[in-house]
Design an enzyme around this catalytic site. Structure first.
Site, PDB file in Angstrom:
ATOM      1  CG  ASP A 177      -0.459   6.007  -8.425  1.00  0.00           C
ATOM      2  OD1 ASP A 177      -0.246   5.729  -9.614  1.00  0.00           O
ATOM      3  OD2 ASP A 177       0.171   6.894  -7.807  1.00  0.00           O
ATOM      4  CB  SER A 185      -1.649  10.066  -3.644  1.00  0.00           C
ATOM      5  OG  SER A 185      -0.870   8.936  -3.353  1.00  0.00           O
TER       6      SER A 185
HETATM    7  N1  SAM Z   1       0.413   7.187  -5.127  1.00  0.00           N
HETATM    8  C1  SAM Z   1       1.740   7.784  -4.963  1.00  0.00           C
HETATM    9  C2  SAM Z   1       1.612   9.267  -5.203  1.00  0.00           C
HETATM   10  O1  SAM Z   1       0.813   9.678  -6.051  1.00  0.00           O
HETATM   11  O2  SAM Z   1       2.305  10.038  -4.539  1.00  0.00           O
HETATM   12  C3  SAM Z   1       2.742   7.163  -5.892  1.00  0.00           C
HETATM   13  C4  SAM Z   1       2.767   5.674  -5.897  1.00  0.00           C
HETATM   14  S1  SAM Z   1       3.928   4.925  -6.954  1.00  0.00           S
HETATM   15  C5  SAM Z   1       3.311   5.209  -8.547  1.00  0.00           C
HETATM   16  C6  SAM Z   1       3.573   3.221  -6.696  1.00  0.00           C
HETATM   17  C7  SAM Z   1       4.029   2.713  -5.328  1.00  0.00           C
HETATM   18  O3  SAM Z   1       3.453   1.422  -5.120  1.00  0.00           O
HETATM   19  C8  SAM Z   1       5.533   2.526  -5.175  1.00  0.00           C
HETATM   20  O4  SAM Z   1       5.978   3.247  -4.063  1.00  0.00           O
HETATM   21  C9  SAM Z   1       5.703   1.010  -4.960  1.00  0.00           C
HETATM   22  O5  SAM Z   1       6.749   0.698  -4.057  1.00  0.00           O
HETATM   23  C10 SAM Z   1       4.374   0.629  -4.392  1.00  0.00           C
HETATM   24  N2  SAM Z   1       3.923  -0.762  -4.585  1.00  0.00           N
HETATM   25  C11 SAM Z   1       4.237  -1.639  -5.549  1.00  0.00           C
HETATM   26  N3  SAM Z   1       3.492  -2.758  -5.452  1.00  0.00           N
HETATM   27  C12 SAM Z   1       2.664  -2.575  -4.393  1.00  0.00           C
HETATM   28  C13 SAM Z   1       1.626  -3.341  -3.793  1.00  0.00           C
HETATM   29  N4  SAM Z   1       1.284  -4.549  -4.270  1.00  0.00           N
HETATM   30  N5  SAM Z   1       0.974  -2.823  -2.743  1.00  0.00           N
HETATM   31  C14 SAM Z   1       1.289  -1.603  -2.240  1.00  0.00           C
HETATM   32  N6  SAM Z   1       2.272  -0.833  -2.760  1.00  0.00           N
HETATM   33  C15 SAM Z   1       2.936  -1.297  -3.828  1.00  0.00           C
END
Ligand code: SAM
Length: 270
Positions: A155, A91
């Site tokens: 996400d 993203s």
């Molecule tokens: N949005 C990305 C994409 O589409 O390329 C993928 C994101 S992935 C589904 C979720 C990410 O959120 C992971 O890398 C994880 O380490 C991170 N994460 C988990 N909890 C979080 C938080 N409270 N704040 C920010 N990042 C977080």
């Protein structure tokens, strides 16, 4: 934090999310005025599918690879951007690629190693700021943006059983701060019940103008599997619903299994 997006990059859920996200980014570009993209859960930004964790699981072979081979017309814009960017774009890479001079991207990632890679991957990109930071907390810190125009992608990894509740609370609070913002929220569909409850709670909240774009690869009967996913869009731009439905239909045609389906549903009126 066990979830690492590199294991899942380019799978069917990424294709759904990223194709719809690109359409939302294009809509932001339709006006001359600058905008902010806030990506609360960013991952590392771009993924080498032929090596490391992505190579190990190979989920992309049953996702972006098949879509690239089929080249559906409805996904032409998304696929052209994917091919142009080389490594599979997550993203923040899609958002960064579409920024114009004056537009900004703020992306947050909480996993220390992934946040370091994210920063490294976008070092020197104009208009781009990467933070090792809680994405929900970033909603409170960065909204409303001074530009008064913004697209917010939420996400989360859905590792925690209370993620839907956390999401709902933070989404509603962020909307109350920034009512004209476009919010896109990804959610998994393993089985129907948690999604139904999430929707019911949202319908009694202060949210307005909400649509759900869903892709079910197969009927959600086995809750141990990721059977589908959805993108909830608050304040969907004009034209998102028909364009998004055409994209979901195209993905269904290529990746759908027997009994699979998609929908573009209005959950809450303006
Ligand atoms: N949005 C990305 C994409 O589409 O390329 C993928 C994101 S992935 C589904 C979720 C990410 O959120 C992971 O890398 C994880 O380490 C991170 N994460 C988990 N909890 C979080 C938080 N409270 N704040 C920010 N990042 C977080």
């Amino acid at each position: 934090m066990n979830y690492r997006h590199a294991f899942h990059a380019g799978n069917f859920a990424d294709v759904v999310k990223h194709a719809l996200l690109l359409d939302l980014l294009r809509a932001m570009q339709r006006k001359d005025k600058p905008f902010l993209v806030l990506d609360t859960h960013a991952g590392i930004g771009r993924y080498d599918l032929s090596a490391g964790p992505a190579e190990k699981t190979g989920e992309w072979r049953d996702g972006i690879t098949k879509i690239l081979a089929a080249q559906p017309e409805a996904l032409a814009d998304y696929l052209a951007v994917v091919e142009r960017l080389g490594l599979y774009p997550g993203s923040p890479a899609l958002a960064a690629a579409l920024l114009r001079p004056g537009d900004r991207l703020i992306a947050c990632e909480l996993h220390p190693e992934d946040a370091a890679t994210l920063k490294q991957n976008f070092r020197g990109n104009p208009g781009v700021a990467m933070h090792e930071r809680d994405g929900y907390e970033a909603l409170r810190a960065f909204l409303p943006p001074p530009e008064r125009r913004g697209l917010v992608l939420i996400d989360p990894p859905f590792e925690r059983p209370d993620e839907f509740a956390t999401l709902e609370k933070n989404l509603v609070a962020a909307f109350e701060k920034f009512r004209t913002g476009v919010f896109a929220v990804w959610y998994p569909i393993k089985h129907r019940a948690p999604v139904r409850e999430f929707f019911e709670r949202l319908k009694t909240s202060k949210l307005r103008d909400v649509v759900a774009a869903e892709f079910l690869r197969r009927p959600p009967t086995d809750p141990a599997r990721l059977n589908g996913c959805g993108l909830l869009v608050v304040n969907p731009p004009f034209g998102f619903e028909p364009a998004g439905a055409a994209m979901l239909q195209a993905i269904q045609d290529v990746l759908g299994e027997p009994g699979g389906s998609f929908l573009m549903e209005r959950l809450i009126d303006e």
